[in-house]
Design a protein around this motif. Structure first.
Motif, PDB file in Angstrom:
ATOM      1  N   TRP A 124      -5.078  -2.657   4.061  1.00  0.00           N
ATOM      2  CA  TRP A 124      -3.632  -2.815   3.984  1.00  0.00           C
ATOM      3  C   TRP A 124      -2.949  -1.756   4.842  1.00  0.00           C
ATOM      4  O   TRP A 124      -3.548  -0.752   5.221  1.00  0.00           O
ATOM      5  CB  TRP A 124      -3.158  -2.678   2.538  1.00  0.00           C
ATOM      6  CG  TRP A 124      -3.415  -1.309   1.961  1.00  0.00           C
ATOM      7  CD1 TRP A 124      -4.600  -0.852   1.456  1.00  0.00           C
ATOM      8  CD2 TRP A 124      -2.498  -0.220   1.871  1.00  0.00           C
ATOM      9  NE1 TRP A 124      -4.482   0.457   1.042  1.00  0.00           N
ATOM     10  CE2 TRP A 124      -3.191   0.873   1.295  1.00  0.00           C
ATOM     11  CE3 TRP A 124      -1.159  -0.047   2.227  1.00  0.00           C
ATOM     12  CZ2 TRP A 124      -2.587   2.094   1.051  1.00  0.00           C
ATOM     13  CZ3 TRP A 124      -0.556   1.179   1.994  1.00  0.00           C
ATOM     14  CH2 TRP A 124      -1.272   2.224   1.406  1.00  0.00           C
ATOM     15  N   THR A 134       1.568  -5.066   4.379  1.00  0.00           N
ATOM     16  CA  THR A 134       0.707  -6.104   4.950  1.00  0.00           C
ATOM     17  C   THR A 134      -0.688  -5.964   4.358  1.00  0.00           C
ATOM     18  O   THR A 134      -1.275  -4.877   4.389  1.00  0.00           O
ATOM     19  CB  THR A 134       0.627  -5.977   6.484  1.00  0.00           C
ATOM     20  OG1 THR A 134       1.937  -6.118   7.033  1.00  0.00           O
ATOM     21  CG2 THR A 134      -0.281  -7.065   7.066  1.00  0.00           C
ATOM     22  N   ILE A 135      -1.194  -7.052   3.814  1.00  0.00           N
ATOM     23  CA  ILE A 135      -2.536  -7.072   3.222  1.00  0.00           C
ATOM     24  C   ILE A 135      -3.400  -7.997   4.062  1.00  0.00           C
ATOM     25  O   ILE A 135      -3.047  -9.165   4.279  1.00  0.00           O
ATOM     26  CB  ILE A 135      -2.496  -7.578   1.760  1.00  0.00           C
ATOM     27  CG1 ILE A 135      -1.605  -6.659   0.915  1.00  0.00           C
ATOM     28  CG2 ILE A 135      -3.906  -7.643   1.174  1.00  0.00           C
ATOM     29  CD1 ILE A 135      -1.345  -7.187  -0.475  1.00  0.00           C
ATOM     30  N   TRP A 206      -1.624   0.827  -2.691  1.00  0.00           N
ATOM     31  CA  TRP A 206      -0.308   1.101  -2.088  1.00  0.00           C
ATOM     32  C   TRP A 206       0.703   1.588  -3.129  1.00  0.00           C
ATOM     33  O   TRP A 206       1.904   1.446  -2.954  1.00  0.00           O
ATOM     34  CB  TRP A 206       0.232  -0.160  -1.415  1.00  0.00           C
ATOM     35  CG  TRP A 206       0.239  -1.365  -2.305  1.00  0.00           C
ATOM     36  CD1 TRP A 206       1.191  -1.712  -3.233  1.00  0.00           C
ATOM     37  CD2 TRP A 206      -0.761  -2.370  -2.381  1.00  0.00           C
ATOM     38  NE1 TRP A 206       0.853  -2.867  -3.880  1.00  0.00           N
ATOM     39  CE2 TRP A 206      -0.361  -3.309  -3.369  1.00  0.00           C
ATOM     40  CE3 TRP A 206      -1.963  -2.592  -1.704  1.00  0.00           C
ATOM     41  CZ2 TRP A 206      -1.116  -4.428  -3.694  1.00  0.00           C
ATOM     42  CZ3 TRP A 206      -2.717  -3.714  -2.038  1.00  0.00           C
ATOM     43  CH2 TRP A 206      -2.287  -4.602  -3.014  1.00  0.00           C
ATOM     44  N   ALA A 218       0.850 -11.324   3.485  1.00  0.00           N
ATOM     45  CA  ALA A 218      -0.597 -11.416   3.265  1.00  0.00           C
ATOM     46  C   ALA A 218      -1.096 -12.707   3.910  1.00  0.00           C
ATOM     47  O   ALA A 218      -1.259 -13.732   3.244  1.00  0.00           O
ATOM     48  CB  ALA A 218      -0.908 -11.389   1.774  1.00  0.00           C
TER      49      ALA A 218
END
Length: 371
Positions: A124, A134-135, A206, A218
């Protein structure tokens, strides 16, 4: 006392440690088995009475001893032994508190490393300029199920209450008894763990950005684990282009969430978007098949769910041609208190809709005509 191959019931409180951790594991190290629960049945060989006793014993009550006496009258040979006697037999088998504790610490360290590796496997990144998470992973750990294990091995300091008491998370806005009945009757709701946002925050990679995160992207994620983004106070938008499953309470009480992209979603779990009161307009979910209980409860700005008409649809081995909607089931209280709801299209000949699915919502149930 022979321990190997024997079955034990542990009653009362033990001086040497927790009976379902220390005592149980020492017996298992010596080759014995500890029966779940306190009922005496034909499989039991020994009833062990903890040295600290039990409040009921002070009143002269010990149901397990009474059960043993009854079993003996039937010809069953069950011995009632003390904690001291058990510890003496364990010592003779080479098992002591010290040897158990050494083994226990070793296992805890191994489990701690395993959990940390599982959490660290998540790829991430966070952009502080746009507050975007953002994953990259297609699959994530079920963080909610890891909380108790992580707390147990000292990886986090959780505040989980494991009481199986009824949760008040989904109380209706009007407090009506009928609405409360809908919520309390939902399968699993009465046994939900009571945990708070801080427990999840400690275990999420996170976590330091959880209170400022506004966007989630994602692109590869197939399933959104339970409670993954629950209580994200400033989350506005989530883009999940490949997600097929949104887990239970995944976005629970994300109060500012107003945009969710789910073009591939098939199943939306229990309470997945409950109390997302900014979620508005019509959600486009062309492949959606299942909406769980209270999935959108109290989404007061939501106006509709739109699915597209498939050419063919298979349900339980049967093919339906040109059915009106992909939806197959809508659960209990799915749209409870969705006051702005106007349209959820489904085919009544195919979709199983719970009687309370639209309870206290703004919808007049709509049937999509087969064309």
């Amino acid at each position: 006392m022979n321990i190997k191959g024997k079955t034990f019931v542990l009653a009362g409180n033990f001086e040497c440690g927790d009976k379902f951790v220390a005592v149980k594991q020492m017996i298992e190290m010596a080759g014995g088995h500890v029966k779940d629960g306190l009922t005496i049945n034909k499989s039991v060989d020994y009833l062990v009475l903890g040295a600290k006793g039990s409040p009921s014993w002070k009143k002269g009550e010990c149901p397990q001893v009474e059960q043993v006496e009854t079993a003996k009258k039937r010809g069953q040979n069950i011995a009632v032994v003390s904690e001291e006697s058990l510890l003496h037999s364990l010592k003779n088998a080479g098992i002591t508190i010290e040897s158990w504790l050494k083994e226990y610490k070793k296992k805890m360290e191994e489990e701690r490393k395993r959990l940390k590796n599982e959490i660290d496997s998540v790829e991430w990144k966070y952009d502080s300029r746009t507050n975007t998470l953002t994953i990259k992973n297609g699959v994530l750990p079920d963080f909610l199920s890891l909380i108790e294990d992580a707390e147990h091995v000292g990886l986090i300091n959780a505040s989980i209450a494991l009481s199986c008491s009824s949760t008040n998370s989904f109380n209706g806005s009007d407090g009506s008894s009928e609405a409360a009945s809908i919520e309390s009757d939902i399968p699993g709701n009465s046994k939900m763990r009571e945990y708070d946002a801080q427990d999840m925050r400690q275990i999420l990679p996170w976590s330091q950005y959880a209170d400022e995160m506004e966007v989630v992207y994602a692109p590869n994620l197939i399933e959104v684990p339970s409670a993954l983004f629950a209580w994200s106070a400033h989350l506005i938008s989530a883009h999940l282009p490949k997600a097929r499953i949104v887990g239970n309470s995944a976005f629970y009480e994300c109060k500012e969430l107003d945009n969710i992209v789910l073009p591939e979603v098939v199943t939306i779990g229990n309470g997945a978007f409950a109390l997302c009161r900014s979620l508005n307009g019509t959600l486009l979910c062309p492949k959606l098949q299942h909406i769980g209980p209270i999935a959108f409860s109290d989404c007061k700005a939501l106006t509709g769910i739109k699915t597209t008409k498939p050419d063919r649809m298979r349900i339980d081995g049967k093919v339906f041609k040109g059915s009106g909607s992909s939806l197959q089931s809508i659960g209990k209280g799915a749209f409870l208190h969705c006051e702005s709801l106007k349209s959820v299209s489904y085919d009544e000949d195919v979709c199983l809709v719970h009687d309370s699915a639209f309870h206290q919502s703004g919808i007049a149930k709509q049937r999509t005509e087969i064309q």
